[in-house]
Design a protein around this motif. Structure first.
Motif, PDB file in Angstrom:
ATOM      1  N   VAL A 147      -1.822  -1.116  -3.959  1.00 54.32           N
ATOM      2  CA  VAL A 147      -2.969  -0.216  -3.864  1.00 54.32           C
ATOM      3  C   VAL A 147      -2.485   1.126  -3.326  1.00 54.32           C
ATOM      4  CG1 VAL A 147      -5.158   0.231  -2.671  1.00 54.32           C
ATOM      5  CG2 VAL A 147      -4.644  -2.067  -3.539  1.00 54.32           C
ATOM      6  N   VAL A 159      -7.090   4.134  -5.836  1.00 46.37           N
ATOM      7  CA  VAL A 159      -8.271   4.440  -5.026  1.00 46.37           C
ATOM      8  C   VAL A 159      -8.285   5.930  -4.697  1.00 46.37           C
ATOM      9  CG1 VAL A 159      -8.432   2.126  -4.014  1.00 46.37           C
ATOM     10  CG2 VAL A 159      -7.093   3.889  -2.859  1.00 46.37           C
ATOM     11  N   LEU A 189      -0.388   5.067   1.099  1.00 51.40           N
ATOM     12  CA  LEU A 189      -1.558   5.794   1.602  1.00 51.40           C
ATOM     13  C   LEU A 189      -1.188   7.192   2.081  1.00 51.40           C
ATOM     14  CD1 LEU A 189      -3.107   2.818   3.645  1.00 51.40           C
ATOM     15  CD2 LEU A 189      -3.579   3.460   1.276  1.00 51.40           C
ATOM     16  N   TYR A 231      -3.354   5.673  -3.019  1.00 45.80           N
ATOM     17  CA  TYR A 231      -4.197   6.832  -3.273  1.00 45.80           C
ATOM     18  C   TYR A 231      -3.787   7.460  -4.608  1.00 45.80           C
ATOM     19  CZ  TYR A 231      -5.868   6.553   1.564  1.00 45.80           C
ATOM     20  OH  TYR A 231      -6.455   6.147   2.746  1.00 45.80           O
ATOM     21  N   THR A 283      -8.910  -4.228  -1.989  1.00 41.04           N
ATOM     22  CA  THR A 283      -8.019  -5.269  -1.466  1.00 41.04           C
ATOM     23  C   THR A 283      -8.702  -6.634  -1.521  1.00 41.04           C
ATOM     24  OG1 THR A 283      -6.955  -3.661   0.003  1.00 41.04           O
ATOM     25  CG2 THR A 283      -6.650  -5.997   0.523  1.00 41.04           C
ATOM     26  N   PHE A 311       0.815  -1.212   0.000  1.00 46.10           N
ATOM     27  CA  PHE A 311       0.000   0.000   0.000  1.00 46.10           C
ATOM     28  C   PHE A 311       0.853   1.267   0.000  1.00 46.10           C
ATOM     29  CE2 PHE A 311      -2.562  -3.338   1.700  1.00 46.10           C
ATOM     30  CZ  PHE A 311      -3.831  -3.112   1.185  1.00 46.10           C
ATOM     31  N   CYS A 344     -10.430   1.235  -0.225  1.00 45.07           N
ATOM     32  CA  CYS A 344      -9.193   0.442  -0.116  1.00 45.07           C
ATOM     33  C   CYS A 344      -9.512  -0.992   0.285  1.00 45.07           C
ATOM     34  CB  CYS A 344      -8.269   1.058   0.937  1.00 45.07           C
ATOM     35  SG  CYS A 344      -7.120   2.266   0.301  1.00 45.07           S
TER      36      CYS A 344
END
Length: 371
Positions: free
Chosen positions: A300, A320, A278, A302, A332, A276, A328
């Motif tokens: 994943v 996302v 984020l 932002y 996921t 991630f 998220c």
């Protein structure tokens, strides 16, 4: 040609790593490489690559640092370099003031790299004063155009940062010895879906969103565990302590693990099911995202800044909306259920970054461009 790169120190980090990569490429191509910094843990590696290091502390944000200008000017005159490449604001000011005081026929060509989305100010404007200005992403190129309108955008060159395939090999599992040592240290991860958030323990990296995400996925019945991979920031110890306390208070001590700094991050990416990014503020590039995607691990993030650019190109399903932890979680679950992974793409490579950087140096040295 002879190239001098300048930065505050060599104690690790993306800018420092890129400096060493350029230095190595210069030496391998038969050029002369010099790096100016206050020193650090990476100096030995730099020297082993055939580069020269000059120890000069030009990164200290103090009026006292200005005293170096005259000595630097004298040194530049002696060095007779072809290219002076500035990579950080305070050293850039010292070098630029010294460089500007030289006769025009004694000045090396000036290159700057805008590595970050700095606070907009006269102080940060120094990074747009190069004869050529390297922007490390489209995001940075827009940042320059939007915030420094006096900059001649024709001299701004976008050169994406890059990752080496050999350093982050695609779909390659760690060896048995590494796995045995890892599971001995983190036994809870053996039969779990591993979610990883790389990055130093600083407020902007989205650790609270990650903790909320892990808790949400566990509540939905998924057998997940979270890895927070990164060291504490000495200036923000209270923030790190707050994270440890939150994990404990939320009853997630057996589900979220703080690994500290790891030199084997490529192996951690490889065993992770999802990585991630984020960050609450857009990043200029997003190197950790590129590293994890390069290993073939679903990622994943932002969808803003350089992270958004990388994911849009290499793994768009991982994009996302900033701050939407619920999205998220859904993304996921989709990735895990459908076993989605990025393909082995040849974008954002270190090879291309180095080739384009050295080509830029050479273009500046063409006789027709010489003043």
């Amino acid at each position: 040609m002879k190239v001098i790169q300048v930065l505050p120190d060599l104690n690790g980090g993306g800018v420092e790593k890129g400096t060493l990569e350029v230095a190595q490429a210069l030496v391998e191509a038969g050029h002369e490489s010099v790096v100016v910094s206050a020193g650090g843990s990476m100096v030995e590696s730099l020297l082993s690559l055939g580069s020269r290091h000059v120890c000069w502390d030009l990164g200290r944000k103090s009026l006292a640092t200005l005293r170096h200008i005259w000595a630097v000017r004298k040194w530049l005159r002696q060095e007779k370099a072809d290219i002076l490449h500035l990579r950080s604001r305070m050293p850039a000011w010292i070098m630029w003031l010294a460089w500007r005081g030289l006769p025009s026929n004694e000045r090396p060509h000036l290159v700057t790299t805008v590595h970050g989305l700095y606070s907009v100010s006269w102080y940060s404007a120094i990074m747009c004063k190069g004869e050529s200005v390297i922007a490390v992403s489209d995001t940075v190129q827009r940042y320059i155009a939007d915030n420094y309108p006096a900059t001649d955008m024709s001299k701004v060159v976008r050169i994406f940062r890059g990752v080496d395939h050999d350093e982050f090999p695609y779909a390659q599992s760690p060896d048995d010895q590494w796995l045995e040592a890892w599971y001995e240290q983190y036994p809870h991860t053996k039969d779990s879906v591993i979610l990883t958030l790389p990055g130093r323990l600083t407020r902007l990296k989205g650790h609270h969103d990650f903790i909320e995400l892990v808790a949400s996925l566990k509540q939905s019945g998924l057998n997940v565990c979270g890895l927070i991979v990164g060291g504490e920031d000495n200036k923000r110890k209270s923030y790190a302590d707050g994270l440890y306390a939150k994990v404990k208070d939320d009853g997630l001590e057996d589900d979220i693990f703080f690994t500290g700094v790891r030199s084997d991050i490529h192996h951690i990416y490889a065993i992770s099911n999802v990585v991630f990014s984020l960050s609450s503020k857009p990043e200029s590039f997003g190197r950790t995202v590129l590293e994890s995607v390069r290993t073939g691990t679903a990622t994943v993030g932002y969808g803003h800044g350089g992270v958004g650019e990388i994911l849009a190109a290499l793994f768009p399903v991982g994009l996302v909306v900033k701050g939407d932890v619920g999205e998220c979680a859904l993304r996921t679950e989709q990735i895990i259920k459908e076993k989605l992974k990025p393909e082995n793409a040849s974008l954002f490579t270190r090879k291309e970054m180095l080739e384009r950087t050295l080509a830029l140096y050479c273009d500046l040295l063409k006789p027709a461009d010489r003043t």
